[in-house]
Scaffold this active site. Structure first.
Site, PDB file in Angstrom:
ATOM      1  N   CYS A 139      81.985 -15.279  52.822  1.00 16.46           N
ATOM      2  CA  CYS A 139      81.267 -14.185  52.209  1.00 16.46           C
ATOM      3  C   CYS A 139      81.070 -13.090  52.971  1.00 16.46           C
ATOM      4  O   CYS A 139      80.778 -13.092  54.310  1.00 16.46           O
ATOM      5  CB  CYS A 139      79.714 -15.037  52.167  1.00 16.46           C
ATOM      6  SG  CYS A 139      78.730 -14.135  51.034  1.00 16.46           S
ATOM      7  N   SER A 174      87.708 -33.330  63.931  1.00 13.98           N
ATOM      8  CA  SER A 174      87.111 -32.434  64.640  1.00 13.98           C
ATOM      9  C   SER A 174      85.503 -33.104  65.066  1.00 13.98           C
ATOM     10  O   SER A 174      85.015 -33.716  63.926  1.00 13.98           O
ATOM     11  CB  SER A 174      86.807 -31.115  63.779  1.00 13.98           C
ATOM     12  OG  SER A 174      86.148 -30.325  64.377  1.00 13.98           O
ATOM     13  N   THR A 228      91.617 -27.399  64.397  1.00 12.55           N
ATOM     14  CA  THR A 228      92.477 -26.220  64.190  1.00 12.55           C
ATOM     15  C   THR A 228      93.560 -26.398  65.096  1.00 12.55           C
ATOM     16  O   THR A 228      94.880 -26.310  64.795  1.00 12.55           O
ATOM     17  CB  THR A 228      91.714 -24.718  64.247  1.00 12.55           C
ATOM     18  OG1 THR A 228      90.626 -24.676  63.356  1.00 12.55           O
ATOM     19  CG2 THR A 228      92.764 -23.727  64.148  1.00 12.55           C
ATOM     20  N   HIS A 261      82.670 -31.590  65.888  1.00 11.68           N
ATOM     21  CA  HIS A 261      81.341 -30.875  65.609  1.00 11.68           C
ATOM     22  C   HIS A 261      80.984 -31.006  64.117  1.00 11.68           C
ATOM     23  O   HIS A 261      80.101 -30.706  63.654  1.00 11.68           O
ATOM     24  CB  HIS A 261      81.643 -29.493  65.878  1.00 11.68           C
ATOM     25  CG  HIS A 261      82.164 -28.745  65.153  1.00 11.68           C
ATOM     26  ND1 HIS A 261      81.812 -27.981  64.061  1.00 11.68           N
ATOM     27  CD2 HIS A 261      83.730 -28.416  65.032  1.00 11.68           C
ATOM     28  CE1 HIS A 261      82.800 -26.999  63.468  1.00 11.68           C
ATOM     29  NE2 HIS A 261      84.057 -27.457  64.163  1.00 11.68           N
ATOM     30  N   THR A 281      93.456 -29.932  81.799  1.00 11.29           N
ATOM     31  CA  THR A 281      92.316 -30.931  82.180  1.00 11.29           C
ATOM     32  C   THR A 281      91.342 -31.133  80.953  1.00 11.29           C
ATOM     33  O   THR A 281      90.829 -30.275  80.332  1.00 11.29           O
ATOM     34  CB  THR A 281      91.250 -30.654  83.077  1.00 11.29           C
ATOM     35  OG1 THR A 281      92.143 -30.176  84.268  1.00 11.29           O
ATOM     36  CG2 THR A 281      90.031 -31.448  83.872  1.00 11.29           C
TER      37      THR A 281
HETATM   38  N1  PLP Z   1      89.542 -28.621  58.138  1.00  9.94           N
HETATM   39  C1  PLP Z   1      88.500 -28.905  57.494  1.00  9.94           C
HETATM   40  C2  PLP Z   1      88.634 -29.522  56.204  1.00  9.94           C
HETATM   41  C3  PLP Z   1      87.358 -28.224  57.817  1.00  9.94           C
HETATM   42  O1  PLP Z   1      86.231 -28.352  57.194  1.00  9.94           O
HETATM   43  C4  PLP Z   1      87.364 -27.426  59.196  1.00  9.94           C
HETATM   44  C5  PLP Z   1      86.177 -26.975  59.551  1.00  9.94           C
HETATM   45  O2  PLP Z   1      85.754 -26.077  58.969  1.00  9.94           O
HETATM   46  C6  PLP Z   1      88.622 -27.438  59.944  1.00  9.94           C
HETATM   47  C7  PLP Z   1      89.655 -27.993  59.346  1.00  9.94           C
HETATM   48  C8  PLP Z   1      88.873 -26.558  61.245  1.00  9.94           C
HETATM   49  O3  PLP Z   1      87.994 -27.375  62.172  1.00  9.94           O
HETATM   50  P1  PLP Z   1      87.718 -27.096  63.682  1.00  9.94           P
HETATM   51  O4  PLP Z   1      86.570 -26.194  63.444  1.00  9.94           O
HETATM   52  O5  PLP Z   1      87.428 -28.177  64.471  1.00  9.94           O
HETATM   53  O6  PLP Z   1      88.797 -26.319  64.180  1.00  9.94           O
END
Ligand code: PLP
Length: 655
Positions: A336, A209, A73, A211, A247
């Site tokens: 949902c 990302s 994000t 995670h 940082t």
């Molecule tokens: N873009 C896509 C395709 C995603 O699946 C996600 C997460 O659900 C994001 C962006 C946002 O990622 P983050 O959780 O690292 O902000």
């Protein structure tokens, strides 16, 4: 064996053990600030540089920038800010820049939201233009071609998070060739699943990302092509070469580094072919277990780790609940809310029928999946199918006939069914249009005849000559309440066992029913379940001390071996759950059947202690409150449900 199978990898993943170790080591041993010039700082800096170099190799970033940040994000924010600032500058210099901010109709919400936000904040007044996708979920290249000459910025994704559909990046690049438009490709779902060689492409910005691929939450990366415009989102101490101050999240960087190392060494994660084989086995199990299942995206165009499907006659919530009861975590294909599933905008954009976009389920796993997990998942999917079948939830499936009083609720209103299993006859009281399909399917599956559809507001549909109507062996009496309302009394041994009262008040029934006749209202606001004249006279103290934690439950069961555990989840959730709390069998009485069962419990001479439970404690709280108010004092519920009480941890898995 683990009791949980996590199949929601596109939402997030567990952290790779090696990544956890790397983070711990970083926090405990190499805790330096990479900006410090002493040896401790230098060690941290060395790791930061090494992880960046590894990421650059893996992603093929060439001479482009690669900065660490908090996640995709933030990366999207930075890319959008950079592109829009450049567009503003170009416009101020009098260069032609186009007027459209083009984004794929199936992008993650972070993209259109950021575009709208920065367009407004920077006062650019550009037009957001949603690029349609085809039935297969891929961007409509003809539609892109039609607007490319007026495009200032184009945002697409490498792979979709809901469907797994992999974009035709080369096709998009070909349409963009020669256009000055800047281009962002959201690569979140591609990392570890698709080969990337970014500097060899025309892509200007690519957010990632951690995670989504076994690194912790709060760490991400942004690639920016060598000559692409760049504006920092965060200013301060000049970290990340001044590109992203603050940082660095060194524990996150170290963990991401361990994941990238695993990707590079090629032995930790499954290959594309292995993942495809896993996906195909899961797909086959789903098709076998859930007749009529439709996949919402062509598998051959999707990531090998994502399946998105719908099943006729079943909502996402019902599917999620039955999977959850079987210990399989999947997600709705759409955002949902608790009571109502909103249709998926991704599937809507693909032109799928409403029933599919509003009932979709996404099953996704990561490249760490293994043979044992897939085999276990396939078995549990079969169990879910069987649980739905025996509960009469699958079209054409026969189930043990329901008998007595059943409550169906939608949008805060209750519809009541009176069923007689011996005569296979049913009456529906205050039917709601939203439930028509469900009721028809239920009656058809169980071979019931609809004897009457009755309204508490209008007596015109009453089919009998006098005030008494037979529903098989059961008898319903019609009584007027005031001038315009009606109640229907279900005859019991001595007095009416139930009264269906619509919007009438319980006091309106005085002298018409007994103190313990169960009053079944038409509105949730009046009662989530049922009440009685005795219940209406109770004060709030009857509902104190209803909650048990796992230790209190254990003590109660020791003290009262005759206590009865009552599972108020739906019958299919009960059937899918092979575990028994505290190793004890539980009675299945879904909340929808509580009013029917409550009459029997209240009438029993030896009222055994009842302990209600469900997944989260919400449904069981309603059940216990109802029973206590009705005068059944020996009733409790498991606070936090199976999910949060810790009782699930004591479950004995049945063979
Ligand atoms: N873009 C896509 C395709 C995603 O699946 C996600 C997460 O659900 C994001 C962006 C946002 O990622 P983050 O959780 O690292 O902000």
């Amino acid at each position: 064996m683990s009791t949980e199978i996590y199949l929601d990898g596109n939402a997030t993943t567990a952290v790779l053990p090696a990544a956890m170790q790397a983070a711990l080591h970083m926090m405990g041993e190499r805790y330096g600030n990479p900006s410090s010039t002493h040896s401790t700082g230098m060690k941290a800096k060395a790791l930061l540089d090494a992880v960046r170099a590894r990421a650059a190799r893996l992603l093929g970033t060439g001479n482009g920038r690669l900065m660490f940040n908090s996640g995709a994000t933030e990366g999207i924010q930075t890319a959008v800010l950079s592109a829009l600032c450049a567009i503003r500058e170009r416009r101020e210099r009098g260069e032609p820049v186009g007027s459209l901010l083009v984004y794929g109709a199936t992008e993650h919400k972070a993209v259109p939201e950021s575009l709208a936000h920065w367009n407004r904040l920077l006062g650019l007044n550009l037009t957001l233009h949603k690029l349609p996708v085809g039935h297969d979920g891929r961007h409509d290249l003809a539609a892109l071609r039609a607007v490319v000459n007026d495009a200032a910025f184009v945002c697409t994704m490498a792979a979709n998070n809901e469907t797994g559909i992999v974009s035709d990046i080369e096709g998009i690049a070909a349409v963009l060739a020669g256009s000055p438009a800047l281009w962002m490709v959201d690569c979140v779902q591609a990392l570890g699943k698709l080969q990337l060689d970014l500097a060899a492409t025309r892509i200007d910005y690519a957010p990632f990302s951690g995670h989504k691929l076994y690194a912790p939450k709060g760490i991400g990366m942004l690639y920016v092509r060598e000559d692409a415009p760049f504006t920092p989102l965060i200013m301060g101490g000049g970290q990340e070469s001044g590109q992203r101050s603050g940082t660095e999240n060194m524990a996150g960087v170290a963990a991401l580094g361990a994941v990238l190392a695993a990707l590079e060494d090629g032995t930790t994660f499954r290959t594309h072919a292995q993942l495809e084989q896993f996906r195909n086995r899961l797909a086959e199990s789903l098709q076998k277990a859930l007749p009529g299942l439709a996949f919402n995206a062509p598998l051959e165009l999707a990531l090998p780790t994502t399946l998105n499907f719908s099943v006729p006659g079943l909502s996402s919530k019902e599917l999620l609940d039955v999977f959850d009861a079987a210990g399989v975590r999947v997600s709705a294909g759409s955002a949902c809310s608790a009571a109502k599933a909103a249709p998926s905008y991704v599937l809507d954009a693909m032109g799928l029928p409403h029933w599919r976009s509003s009932s979709a389920v996404r099953l996704s796993f990561g490249p760490l999946a293994d043979e044992a997990m897939i085999a276990d998942a396939c078995q549990r999917i079969a169990r879910c199918g069987e649980a739905l079948r025996v509960s009469g939830m699958l079209s054409g499936a026969a189930a043990a006939p329901l008998d007595g009083v059943v409550q169906l609720s939608v949008n805060g209103a209750h519809t009541w069914l009176v069923l007689d299993a011996a005569g296979l006859q049913c009456a529906v009281i205050d039917p709601q249009a939203e439930l028509a399909e469900r009721i028809n399917a239920l009656l058809k599956a169980q071979g019931y005849t609809l004897a009457a559809q009755l309204s508490t507001r209008d007596g015109s549909s009453w089919p009998a000559q006098d005030d008494m109507l037979s529903i098989g062996r059961r008898k319903l009496r019609r009584v007027p309440i005031g001038a315009r309302k009606l109640a229907y009394l279900l005859e019991g041994a001595a007095q009416a066992s139930h009264a269906f009262i619509g919007s009438a008040q319980p006091q309106d029934l005085v002298r018409l029913v007994g103190e313990d006749t169960l009053l079944c209202p038409g509105q949730e606001a009046c009662q989530p379940c049922c009440t009685s004249l005795r219940a209406e006279a109770q004060d709030a103290s009857c509902c104190s001390g209803m909650e048990l934690d796992s230790a209190a439950l254990e003590a109660l069961l020791r003290q009262h071996p005759d206590a009865c555990l009552v599972d108020v989840r739906e019958a299919y959730e009960h059937a899918a759950d092979s575990a028994a709390p505290m190793g004890r069998a539980a009675l299945s009485v879904p909340l929808s059947r509580l009013a029917g069962e409550a009459a029997n419990w209240l009438a029993s001479e030896r009222q055994p202690p009842l302990v209600f439970f469900c997944r989260s404690g919400k449904r069981s709280e309603k059940a216990v409150e109802c029973m206590r108010r009705l005068g059944y004092r020996a009733a409790w519920h498991l606070e936090g449900g199976l999910a949060l009480s810790g009782v699930a941890g004591t479950l004995a898995l049945a063979a």
